[in-house]
Design an enzyme around this catalytic site. Structure first.
Site, mmCIF file in Angstrom:
data_model
loop_
_atom_site.group_PDB
_atom_site.id
_atom_site.type_symbol
_atom_site.label_atom_id
_atom_site.label_comp_id
_atom_site.label_asym_id
_atom_site.label_seq_id
_atom_site.Cartn_x
_atom_site.Cartn_y
_atom_site.Cartn_z
ATOM 1 C CG ASN A 162 -1.898 -1.160 1.172
ATOM 2 O OD1 ASN A 162 -2.073 -1.774 0.127
ATOM 3 N ND2 ASN A 162 -2.505 -1.472 2.295
ATOM 4 C CG HIS A 198 3.972 -1.967 -4.682
ATOM 5 N ND1 HIS A 198 2.793 -2.648 -4.845
ATOM 6 C CD2 HIS A 198 4.950 -2.826 -5.042
ATOM 7 C CE1 HIS A 198 3.047 -3.881 -5.277
ATOM 8 N NE2 HIS A 198 4.351 -4.023 -5.391
ATOM 9 N N GLY A 202 -5.264 -9.094 3.084
ATOM 10 C CA GLY A 202 -5.928 -8.182 2.165
ATOM 11 C C GLY A 202 -5.221 -7.938 0.852
HETATM 12 N N1 APR Z 1 -10.733 -7.196 4.440
HETATM 13 C C1 APR Z 1 -9.847 -8.103 3.949
HETATM 14 N N2 APR Z 1 -9.605 -8.260 2.648
HETATM 15 C C2 APR Z 1 -10.274 -7.468 1.791
HETATM 16 C C3 APR Z 1 -11.199 -6.495 2.214
HETATM 17 C C4 APR Z 1 -11.423 -6.382 3.608
HETATM 18 N N3 APR Z 1 -12.287 -5.500 4.121
HETATM 19 N N4 APR Z 1 -11.707 -5.879 1.114
HETATM 20 C C5 APR Z 1 -11.107 -6.438 0.061
HETATM 21 N N5 APR Z 1 -10.246 -7.405 0.451
HETATM 22 C C6 APR Z 1 -9.378 -8.246 -0.348
HETATM 23 C C7 APR Z 1 -9.967 -8.644 -1.681
HETATM 24 O O1 APR Z 1 -10.703 -9.867 -1.555
HETATM 25 C C8 APR Z 1 -8.723 -8.823 -2.542
HETATM 26 O O2 APR Z 1 -8.222 -10.145 -2.461
HETATM 27 O O3 APR Z 1 -8.235 -7.485 -0.632
HETATM 28 C C9 APR Z 1 -7.695 -7.868 -1.891
HETATM 29 C C10 APR Z 1 -7.425 -6.607 -2.681
HETATM 30 O O4 APR Z 1 -6.764 -6.964 -3.868
HETATM 31 P P1 APR Z 1 -6.212 -5.882 -4.908
HETATM 32 O O5 APR Z 1 -7.265 -4.866 -5.154
HETATM 33 O O6 APR Z 1 -5.676 -6.632 -6.069
HETATM 34 O O7 APR Z 1 -5.044 -5.156 -4.100
HETATM 35 P P2 APR Z 1 -3.533 -5.625 -3.893
HETATM 36 O O8 APR Z 1 -3.441 -7.107 -3.787
HETATM 37 O O9 APR Z 1 -3.001 -4.813 -2.774
HETATM 38 O O10 APR Z 1 -2.849 -5.157 -5.243
HETATM 39 C C11 APR Z 1 -1.460 -5.365 -5.391
HETATM 40 O O11 APR Z 1 -1.428 -4.200 -7.466
HETATM 41 O O12 APR Z 1 -2.121 -2.428 -8.799
HETATM 42 C C12 APR Z 1 -1.105 -2.922 -8.020
HETATM 43 O O13 APR Z 1 0.589 -1.689 -7.004
HETATM 44 C C13 APR Z 1 -0.771 -2.014 -6.870
HETATM 45 O O14 APR Z 1 -0.052 -2.582 -4.637
HETATM 46 C C14 APR Z 1 -0.997 -2.870 -5.651
HETATM 47 C C15 APR Z 1 -0.842 -4.271 -6.191
#
Ligand code: APR
Length: 234
Positions: free
Chosen positions: A91, A108, A174
């Site tokens: 994040n 990141h 998450g």
């Molecule tokens: N509690 C727990 N998990 C959650 C919640 C919640 N309230 N809300 C959503 N999630 C989960 C979703 O099910 C999903 O698996 O969080 C995850 C979010 O996934 P992404 O949107 O893909 O985010 P992330 O994994 O951090 O993305 C990775 O991608 O675009 C790039 O650089 C950006 O750091 C980012 C990276």
């Protein structure tokens, strides 16, 4: 349980309950933009004002969000474990720090930082970048968001890999497991002989790689797991 080394990986899901949008949960758009339109070096080269405006808005939005119980629980865990805990976050918000965590690696990058294209140095930054402010280090007006875009190398990989190799427990919170290298950390932890736990709203892409998976909102699961860990349940 102290004396054991813990690495926690966090993703957008831990900040979702604070009101920070995730990347892949809704319509595949990221606050109305396709990722490749705003999160690549090519996008910055071709449409710098669009990219700067997008990140300026996200930086300004930080003023309207607060850490949630999941961030606060990880800060509580750090109070107990000290250097035995490393939080690696994908994040770019500052909610871990505002909750009280200090041992945090932003692999990141960070919204509250600017990277100078001229001198390559990083500076703490709270304002906009769209209006071409000078770099506080070298004076050139070439500041960009200090965000690791697609195709760029994440920060602090040596430190992260070393921590993964030495950890006893790896917890992923998450994150969808869609973006490497973070998506591969669970495999490194398994190789190191660590216990692996996933706390996520829905199963991630690499869910099957974890020994244990708990599904639900981070604001509930993380405080419960931290209490359990500190009580010595695992
Ligand atoms: N509690 C727990 N998990 C959650 C919640 C919640 N309230 N809300 C959503 N999630 C989960 C979703 O099910 C999903 O698996 O969080 C995850 C979010 O996934 P992404 O949107 O893909 O985010 P992330 O994994 O951090 O993305 C990775 O991608 O675009 C790039 O650089 C950006 O750091 C980012 C990276």
């Amino acid at each position: 349980m102290t004396g054991r080394k813990v690495v926690v990986l966090t993703g957008a899901g831990i900040s979702a309950e604070s009101g920070v949008p995730t990347f892949r949960d809704s319509d595949g758009l990221w606050e109305g933009h396709r990722a490749e339109d705003v999160a690549t070096p090519e996008a910055f080269e071709h449409q710098p004002s669009v990219v700067q405006g997008f990140y300026d808005a996200r930086r300004a939005a930080l003023a309207h969000v607060e850490p949630n119980p999941a961030h606060l629980a990880l800060a509580r865990l750090e109070e107990a474990l000290g250097d035995d805990l490393l939080v690696v976050t994908q994040n770019v918000d500052d909610l871990h720090e505002r909750a009280g965590s200090t041992r945090v690696v932003h692999m990141h990058g960070e919204l509250l930082s600017a990277l100078c294209v001229g001198c390559r140095r990083r500076s703490r930054w709270a304002g906009d970048l769209s209006d071409h402010p000078p770099c506080p280090r070298c004076g050139s007006a070439e500041l960009r968001p200090d965000i690791v875009w697609f195709g760029e190398v994440p920060y602090a990989m040596d430190r992260i890999i070393e921590a993964l190799h030495r950890c006893d427990l790896f917890v992923s919170i998450g994150t969808s497991g869609a973006v490497y290298p973070a998506a591969g950390f669970v495999q490194s932890a398994v190789t190191a002989g660590a216990h692996t736990l996933e706390l996520n709203l829905l199963p991630s892409e690499g869910s099957h790689l974890f020994e244990e998976s708990r599904l639900g909102p981070a604001g509930v699961l993380v405080p419960a797991w931290v209490s359990e860990w500190l009580d010595g349940a695992r």
